[in-house]
Design an enzyme around this catalytic site. Structure first.
Site, PDB file in Angstrom:
ATOM      1  N   ASN A   1      50.968  32.430  41.034  1.00 42.44           N
ATOM      2  CA  ASN A   1      49.919  32.339  40.026  1.00 42.44           C
ATOM      3  C   ASN A   1      50.383  33.189  38.846  1.00 42.44           C
ATOM      4  O   ASN A   1      50.366  34.410  38.923  1.00 42.44           O
ATOM      5  CB  ASN A   1      48.602  32.876  40.609  1.00 42.44           C
ATOM      6  CG  ASN A   1      47.492  32.923  39.565  1.00 42.44           C
ATOM      7  OD1 ASN A   1      47.662  32.445  38.439  1.00 42.44           O
ATOM      8  ND2 ASN A   1      46.352  33.499  39.932  1.00 42.44           N
TER       9      ASN A   1
ATOM     10  N   LYS B   1      48.999  33.562  36.062  1.00 39.59           N
ATOM     11  CA  LYS B   1      47.883  34.103  35.273  1.00 39.59           C
ATOM     12  C   LYS B   1      48.193  33.906  33.775  1.00 39.59           C
ATOM     13  O   LYS B   1      48.755  32.879  33.418  1.00 39.59           O
ATOM     14  CB  LYS B   1      47.623  35.563  35.662  1.00 39.59           C
ATOM     15  CG  LYS B   1      47.420  35.698  37.191  1.00 39.59           C
ATOM     16  CD  LYS B   1      46.926  37.017  37.648  1.00 39.59           C
ATOM     17  CE  LYS B   1      46.744  37.004  39.159  1.00 39.59           C
ATOM     18  NZ  LYS B   1      46.244  38.267  39.683  1.00 39.59           N
TER      19      LYS B   1
ATOM     20  N   HIS C   1      39.367  31.545  41.419  1.00 42.35           N
ATOM     21  CA  HIS C   1      40.045  32.845  41.489  1.00 42.35           C
ATOM     22  C   HIS C   1      39.040  33.948  41.143  1.00 42.35           C
ATOM     23  O   HIS C   1      38.187  33.762  40.272  1.00 42.35           O
ATOM     24  CB  HIS C   1      41.229  32.870  40.520  1.00 42.35           C
ATOM     25  CG  HIS C   1      42.126  34.050  40.771  1.00 42.35           C
ATOM     26  ND1 HIS C   1      41.805  35.313  40.344  1.00 42.35           N
ATOM     27  CD2 HIS C   1      43.298  34.155  41.446  1.00 42.35           C
ATOM     28  CE1 HIS C   1      42.770  36.152  40.738  1.00 42.35           C
ATOM     29  NE2 HIS C   1      43.683  35.468  41.408  1.00 42.35           N
TER      30      HIS C   1
ATOM     31  N   GLU D   1      39.296  36.528  39.439  1.00 40.66           N
ATOM     32  CA  GLU D   1      39.289  36.953  38.034  1.00 40.66           C
ATOM     33  C   GLU D   1      38.388  36.039  37.212  1.00 40.66           C
ATOM     34  O   GLU D   1      37.766  36.479  36.242  1.00 40.66           O
ATOM     35  CB  GLU D   1      40.735  36.978  37.487  1.00 40.66           C
ATOM     36  CG  GLU D   1      41.495  38.187  38.035  1.00 40.66           C
ATOM     37  CD  GLU D   1      42.997  38.030  38.095  1.00 40.66           C
ATOM     38  OE1 GLU D   1      43.546  37.108  37.477  1.00 40.66           O
ATOM     39  OE2 GLU D   1      43.629  38.852  38.789  1.00 40.66           O
TER      40      GLU D   1
ATOM     41  N   GLU E   1      41.909  36.156  49.122  1.00 44.47           N
ATOM     42  CA  GLU E   1      42.423  37.204  48.247  1.00 44.47           C
ATOM     43  C   GLU E   1      41.392  38.324  48.125  1.00 44.47           C
ATOM     44  O   GLU E   1      40.456  38.223  47.313  1.00 44.47           O
ATOM     45  CB  GLU E   1      42.704  36.637  46.841  1.00 44.47           C
ATOM     46  CG  GLU E   1      43.742  35.557  46.800  1.00 44.47           C
ATOM     47  CD  GLU E   1      44.412  35.465  45.432  1.00 44.47           C
ATOM     48  OE1 GLU E   1      45.639  35.430  45.402  1.00 44.47           O
ATOM     49  OE2 GLU E   1      43.700  35.466  44.404  1.00 44.47           O
TER      50      GLU E   1
ATOM     51  N   GLY F   1      46.885  43.045  42.552  1.00 43.40           N
ATOM     52  CA  GLY F   1      47.550  43.859  41.531  1.00 43.40           C
ATOM     53  C   GLY F   1      47.480  45.356  41.774  1.00 43.40           C
ATOM     54  O   GLY F   1      47.753  46.149  40.878  1.00 43.40           O
TER      55      GLY F   1
ATOM     56  N   SER G   1      48.878  41.481  46.234  1.00 45.18           N
ATOM     57  CA  SER G   1      50.013  42.409  46.383  1.00 45.18           C
ATOM     58  C   SER G   1      51.065  41.939  47.390  1.00 45.18           C
ATOM     59  O   SER G   1      51.669  42.767  48.078  1.00 45.18           O
ATOM     60  CB  SER G   1      49.506  43.816  46.735  1.00 45.18           C
ATOM     61  OG  SER G   1      48.727  44.330  45.672  1.00 45.18           O
TER      62      SER G   1
ATOM     63  N   GLY H   1      51.878  38.942  40.502  1.00 43.18           N
ATOM     64  CA  GLY H   1      52.944  39.655  39.793  1.00 43.18           C
ATOM     65  C   GLY H   1      54.350  39.334  40.292  1.00 43.18           C
ATOM     66  O   GLY H   1      55.275  39.164  39.494  1.00 43.18           O
TER      67      GLY H   1
HETATM   68  P1  13P Z   1      49.108  40.019  42.835  1.00 45.80           P
HETATM   69  O1  13P Z   1      50.121  39.344  43.719  1.00 45.80           O
HETATM   70  O2  13P Z   1      49.672  40.432  41.502  1.00 45.80           O
HETATM   71  O3  13P Z   1      48.392  41.121  43.550  1.00 45.80           O
HETATM   72  O4  13P Z   1      47.997  38.919  42.463  1.00 45.80           O
HETATM   73  C1  13P Z   1      47.433  38.162  43.471  1.00 45.80           C
HETATM   74  C2  13P Z   1      46.649  37.075  42.874  1.00 45.80           C
HETATM   75  O5  13P Z   1      45.623  37.291  42.262  1.00 45.80           O
HETATM   76  C3  13P Z   1      47.167  35.712  43.010  1.00 45.80           C
HETATM   77  O6  13P Z   1      46.227  34.776  42.640  1.00 45.80           O
END
Ligand code: 13P
Length: 249
Positions: free
Chosen positions: A10, A12, A93, A95, A164, A170, A209, A231
């Site tokens: 992802n 983002k 998601h 976010e 998640e 993150g 993560s 990430g």
């Molecule tokens: P990270 O791998 O950066 O923690 O993000 C996870 C995520 O939100 C994937 O959708």
């Protein structure tokens, strides 16, 4: 039979034309792991260029509007994603659930709309730290799942669920193996409860993560059928070792 692992990145709000080269590198390197399904969910505006750059490699969106078309300024329909070359999309998601205040009903409508045009859907669920700390993680996630997943599973288009935990995104923190196992098993049970035997075919991804250093352990947990990676999906050097770890289990 064990489900094929799906490792989806992802991106983002990351990705410009200059990053198409990294997408090419990831697609090329992924071919060394034919037992793993690999995908990159990129910003909507990059989908078409990414899909053209890597024919045959799965490129996806990160969100979709539930309506077919209409007066929805700034939004992207499922048909638009498909038309740009996407074969999958993330919905729900955390976010977006937080920043755009998307609720379970909307997430469900988005999932149904995307499945309806034949896109694979990665539907995200996950609890906050506050919920985890008061011992309500499983009940909360299962309620969220139940209210967000489509009415019926479809044979043609595929649904995957990504667990998640919000506090693991993150942050470098991840749940214990036992916590992931408990949650994935509860999600599996609920999917079978809702869809019957077809619920056993829905892939359940872990996200939050995920890195090369923890991927092997996470993939060896029962009912972890892949990962949604933030990430660590931006660079082939970080992402491909995660794909390689999925190929080993
Ligand atoms: P990270 O791998 O950066 O923690 O993000 C996870 C995520 O939100 C994937 O959708």
């Amino acid at each position: 039979m064990a489900l094929r692992k799906l490792v989806a990145g992802n991106w983002k709000m990351h990705g410009l034309s200059a990053d198409l080269e990294e997408i090419r590198t990831i697609a090329e390197a992924s071919r060394a792991y034919p037992t793993v399904d690999v995908a990159l969910c990129v910003p909507a505006i990059l989908i078409e260029r990414a899909a053209r750059a890597v024919p045959g490699f799965a490129i996806g969106g990160q969100d979709v509007h539930q309506a077919e078309k209409g007066a929805h300024t700034g939004c992207t329909s499922a048909l638009m994603l498909l038309d740009s070359g996407a074969s999958l999309t993330i919905v729900g998601h955390s976010e977006r659930r937080e920043a755009q205040r998307e609720n379970d009903g909307e997430v469900k409508a988005k999932a149904e709309s995307a499945l309806g045009v034949g896109l694979t859907v990665i539907l995200c669920v996950g609890e906050s730290l506050e919920v985890r700390e008061r011992g309500a993680a499983v009940a909360t996630v299962i309620a969220q799942l139940d209210a967000s997943i489509p009415h019926e599973s479809t044979e043609e288009a595929e649904l995957a669920v990504a667990y998640e935990p919000i506090w693991a995104i993150g942050t470098g923190k991840i749940p214990t193996v036992g916590e992931i196992a408990e949650m994935h098993s509860a999600i599996r049970e609920q999917l079978v409860h809702r869809y019957g035997a077809a619920g056993n075919q829905v892939r359940i991804l872990y996200g939050g993560s995920v890195k090369a250093s923890n991927a092997g352990e996470i993939f060896s947990i029962a009912d972890v059928n892949g990962a949604l990676v933030g990430g660590a999906s931006l660079k082939a050097a970080d992402f491909i070792p995660i794909v390689a770890a999925a190929a080993l289990v």
